[in-house]
Design a protein around this motif. Structure first.
Motif, PDB file in Angstrom:
ATOM      1  N   LEU A   1       8.535 -55.951  -3.795  1.00 19.69           N
ATOM      2  CA  LEU A   1       8.217 -55.177  -4.996  1.00 19.69           C
ATOM      3  C   LEU A   1       7.669 -53.801  -4.623  1.00 19.69           C
TER       4      LEU A   1
ATOM      5  N   GLU B   1      10.719 -50.177  -5.691  1.00 16.31           N
ATOM      6  CA  GLU B   1      10.188 -49.746  -6.991  1.00 16.31           C
ATOM      7  C   GLU B   1      11.284 -49.193  -7.906  1.00 16.31           C
TER       8      GLU B   1
ATOM      9  N   GLU C   1      15.845 -52.710 -10.327  1.00 13.44           N
ATOM     10  CA  GLU C   1      15.518 -53.811 -11.205  1.00 13.44           C
ATOM     11  C   GLU C   1      15.557 -55.110 -10.411  1.00 13.44           C
TER      12      GLU C   1
ATOM     13  N   CYS D   1      11.715 -57.281 -13.733  1.00 14.22           N
ATOM     14  CA  CYS D   1      10.949 -56.118 -13.266  1.00 14.22           C
ATOM     15  C   CYS D   1      11.798 -54.876 -13.498  1.00 14.22           C
ATOM     16  N   PRO D   2      11.273 -53.847 -14.164  1.00 12.84           N
ATOM     17  CA  PRO D   2       9.843 -53.583 -14.457  1.00 12.84           C
ATOM     18  C   PRO D   2       9.405 -54.003 -15.863  1.00 12.84           C
TER      19      PRO D   2
ATOM     20  N   ARG E   1       5.209 -55.374 -12.534  1.00 11.71           N
ATOM     21  CA  ARG E   1       5.617 -54.832 -11.238  1.00 11.71           C
ATOM     22  C   ARG E   1       4.931 -55.528 -10.078  1.00 11.71           C
ATOM     23  N   THR E   2       4.136 -56.569 -10.357  1.00 10.59           N
ATOM     24  CA  THR E   2       3.442 -57.303  -9.300  1.00 10.59           C
ATOM     25  C   THR E   2       3.863 -58.759  -9.330  1.00 10.59           C
TER      26      THR E   2
ATOM     27  N   ASP F   1       2.087 -60.670 -12.217  1.00  7.27           N
ATOM     28  CA  ASP F   1       2.626 -60.365 -13.550  1.00  7.27           C
ATOM     29  C   ASP F   1       3.961 -61.071 -13.780  1.00  7.27           C
ATOM     30  N   LEU F   2       4.850 -60.972 -12.819  1.00  4.80           N
ATOM     31  CA  LEU F   2       6.173 -61.591 -12.970  1.00  4.80           C
ATOM     32  C   LEU F   2       6.075 -63.115 -12.976  1.00  4.80           C
TER      33      LEU F   2
END
Length: 710
Positions: A576, A580, A583, A678-679, A683-684, A687-688
């Motif tokens: 990740l 950046e 996708e 993502c995003p 983005r971490t 989170d995902l």
């Protein structure tokens, strides 16, 4: 004494160089025979079974595999330029592409393009009717007058052949256009049309019977008119295929072209009665040579024998085989009534008329090859040709190309080949299948085969006679047609593969002495190197194993071999950070009712299910994505580069379907999947993970085997 690392590297490089030098010399010798391009531009157009794209976007098809096999011998690679068939041919004329496949030979086309010497395949135009329609019989064209024939757009190229067929026989017909094969089948079944027109390579509808097969057409690769170097390069590659893989076309036809098995034969009442009253027919076997026809362990085998077995099954009769010393004796046996059918006869009406015989339609097409010694230089002096007495090929080819004093006569093809091997003759000719069998035997290590521009069909033959002979010829023709070209190709493939000669170590040394010496020298060098570094390897081995085990334990789940959660999280986080601008997708996967599997079938079976599911994940997601067993029956996948959500959804559906198919009905076999992107969803890793886990919860809540997105 242990060798230094640099010394070991020198030895290894030296060995590699020896191999490369030997291989390069052989390759250079072959390639020097023609000027070969490095990149060939291919005009690519959609053509079912011949030029297609599979669901994964890979090219496939009869002509595609033919091109790939040619590249093996030519040493080039391809650049594909897509368009319609007409656009590809226009690009060929303008020099934007180098070759286009799938063109049927016509005089008009030959004025616009150069046709490569050898055809890729041959196909017939056919008429088929409802299997229960008793009005029509095979080749009973007198009853075709006034027929209403259905066609669909992709089959309209056969119409001009039908017009020629009808004009030659003085029959009339009308046509009806339909948009699809399904619509055409309904029309045939409902009686709106009497017959359908199609090509032999097309998918023939079920519950139909063929009543006519005509207008054979050969398909070729074509190059730009006047492009001699390109044409010659392709001819060279095709000759190598025909020389070293005579069964290649048969394999392609078996793989890509539909067979005519299942097409119902249509016999008249008189023909059916004849077959019922004639349960056994005597068939002569005039010559024995692999792989065409031979006897092994008391049983007749070979290409011709297997075709005769298929014919037995189609006609519902039994063939009683009678051996003959040669073709002349076989003709005499049939003429005097000692046998009913003469097999393995050249399809030549002039020869048949001279001998008072009738010919069936061909059941096999044969190409011929010239066999010479490797040290023989063609066109040097007066060559001596070995030929078989009484063979039609000897009359049609050998005697036309060589003076009588240049021909040595023998009783069999094997005697001819042996004469060339021993230096009694310089050249002889056999069909390409037989040539391949000889050259695979080290006994003929000094011989070489090259394809010549001569071919003929093989037929069955009967003596001229009365009504009984006419009936027998009619049912033989129908049976041969029902076998179909593709079944014949499958028979050829099996027989040319099983007759390949396996050389012993001693035979290999005799046939390839220089290469054998090189291999022996390399082997000694390898042994010395192995002995020199053995001590070092022994000392380091245990340490390396321990390091690998520790690394494996820190990264992998011990049961499934997928990444464990700790390593997975660190790798995903690293990806990740590095990706950046791309996708990505995060999938959480849970096996439905896994506890029930453990409780009812036991933990060992449960472990088996987990291992199988992990294998399915590898199969579906591939090696470029990160796969993990999070714990228990929970799995995860991270796809660092995706094009769209639809791509991720398709992979998830494929995983579900694959798992259900392999587990079957013995145990619950569905899985639920949650997806985060993502995003959009973060983005971490955390989170995902949270978003995908929430989506998984929603999927399981809505029912088993569901997929849900965050």
């Amino acid at each position: 004494m242990a060798l230094k690392k640099t010394d070991r590297m020198v030895i290894m490089i030296f060995c590699v160089l020896i191999f490369l030098a030997a291989a390069g010399a052989v390759f250079a010798e072959e390639m020097s025979k023609t000027s070969l391009p490095k990149v060939i531009r291919v005009g690519w157009y959609k053509n079912k079974n011949f030029q297609e794209m599979d669901p994964n976007g890979y090219r496939r098809g009869y002509e595609y595999e033919y091109l790939q096999e040619m590249a093996r011998y030519g040493g080039w690679r391809y650049e594909y330029v897509s368009g319609s068939r007409e656009e590809c041919l226009k690009m060929l004329q303008e020099g934007l592409v180098d070759v286009v496949g799938g063109l049927f030979y016509t005089e008009t086309a030959a004025r616009s393009f150069d046709f490569v010497k050898y055809e890729t395949d041959e196909t017939y135009t056919i008429l088929a009717v409802n299997a229960k329609d008793g009005r029509y019989t095979m080749d009973g064209w007198e009853g075709f007058d006034g027929m209403r024939i259905g066609v669909i757009p992709v089959w309209k190229n056969h119409l001009y052949k039908l017009h020629d067929y009808a004009a030659e026989r003085g029959i009339l017909f009308t046509t009806a256009d339909y948009k699809s094969i399904d619509e055409l089948e309904r029309a045939l079944k409902g009686g709106d049309v009497d017959a359908i027109l199609m090509g032999e390579a097309d998918i023939i509808p079920s519950n139909t019977k063929i009543i006519a097969q005509f207008a054979p057409s050969k398909r070729y690769f074509v190059t730009r008119l006047g492009g001699g170097d390109m044409k010659n390069a392709l001819i060279f590659a095709m000759e190598q295929i025909r020389r070293f893989k005579p069964d290649f076309k048969a394999q392609l036809e078996k793989k890509y072209l539909e067979d005519s098995d299942g097409i119902i034969l249509a016999f008249t009442e008189e023909e059916a009665r004849f077959l019922k009253e004639t349960p056994t027919l005597r068939v002569t076997l005039p010559s024995f040579r692999k792989p065409m026809m031979y006897k092994e362990n008391g049983e007749y085998r070979g290409i011709a024998i297997d075709i005769l077995k298929e014919l037995e099954a189609k006609l519902g009769v039994r063939f009683e085989y009678i051996e003959a010393l040669n073709q002349l004796e076989a003709v005499k046996m049939v003429s005097t009534g000692s046998a009913d059918i003469l097999s393995n006869i050249y399809y030549d009406y002039g020869w048949a008329e001279k001998n008072g015989l009738l010919l069936s339609r061909p059941y096999l097409d044969l190409d011929y090859a010239a066999i010479t010694r490797i040290d023989y230089i063609q066109n040097s002096g007066n060559p001596k040709a070995a030929a078989v007495k009484g063979y039609l090929f000897s009359q049609n080819y050998v005697q036309k190309n060589y003076r009588e004093e240049e021909i040595a006569w023998y009783n069999s093809e094997e005697e001819c080949v042996d004469a060339v091997r021993n230096g009694e003759a310089d050249i002889c000719f056999v069909n390409s299948y037989v040539a391949g069998t000889y050259l695979q035997n080290y006994k003929y290590k000094n011989l070489y085969a090259s394809v010549i521009n001569y071919s003929h069909g093989l037929s069955l033959s009967l003596p001229h006679g009365g009504r009984q002979e006419m009936l027998l010829m009619s049912v033989l023709d129908k049976g041969i047609s029902a076998i179909g070209k593709n079944k014949t190709s499958a028979i050829i493939a099996v027989n040319t593969m099983v007759t390949r000669h396996t050389m012993s170590a001693g035979e290999i040394i005799m046939r390839y002495p220089m290469i054998s010496l090189s291999v022996a020298g390399i082997s000694v060098a390898v042994i010395v190197s192995v002995l020199a570094i053995y001590v070092i390897i022994r000392n380091n081995r245990r340490k390396n194993i321990e390091v690998q085990r520790a690394e494996q334990a820190s990264q992998r789940d011990t049961m499934t071999g997928l990444y464990n959660r700790s390593y997975f999280e660190s790798e995903v986080s690293a990806r990740l950070g590095a990706e950046e601008n791309h996708e990505a997708a995060f999938l959480m996967i849970d096996l439905d009712d896994f506890k029930m599997i453990n409780d009812t079938l036991g933990h060992l079976y449960g472990d088996h299910v987990l291992i199988l599911f992990a294998a399915k994940m590898r199969e579906v997601f591939g090696t470029d994505n990160l796969l993990c067993r999070m714990g228990g029956d929970e799995f995860a996948a991270f796809l660092p580069r995706i094009k769209s959500y639809q791509e991720v959804l398709a992979l998830a559906e494929a995983l579900k379907a694959s798992f259900i198919k392999d587990i079957g009905g013995r145990a619950p076999s569905s899985c639920s999947i949650g997806i985060s992107l993502c995003p959009e969803d973060g983005r971490t890793f955390n989170d995902l993970y949270r978003a995908a886990d929430s989506a998984l919860y929603a999927a399981k809540k809505s029912g088993k085997g569901k997929i849900s997105a965050a």
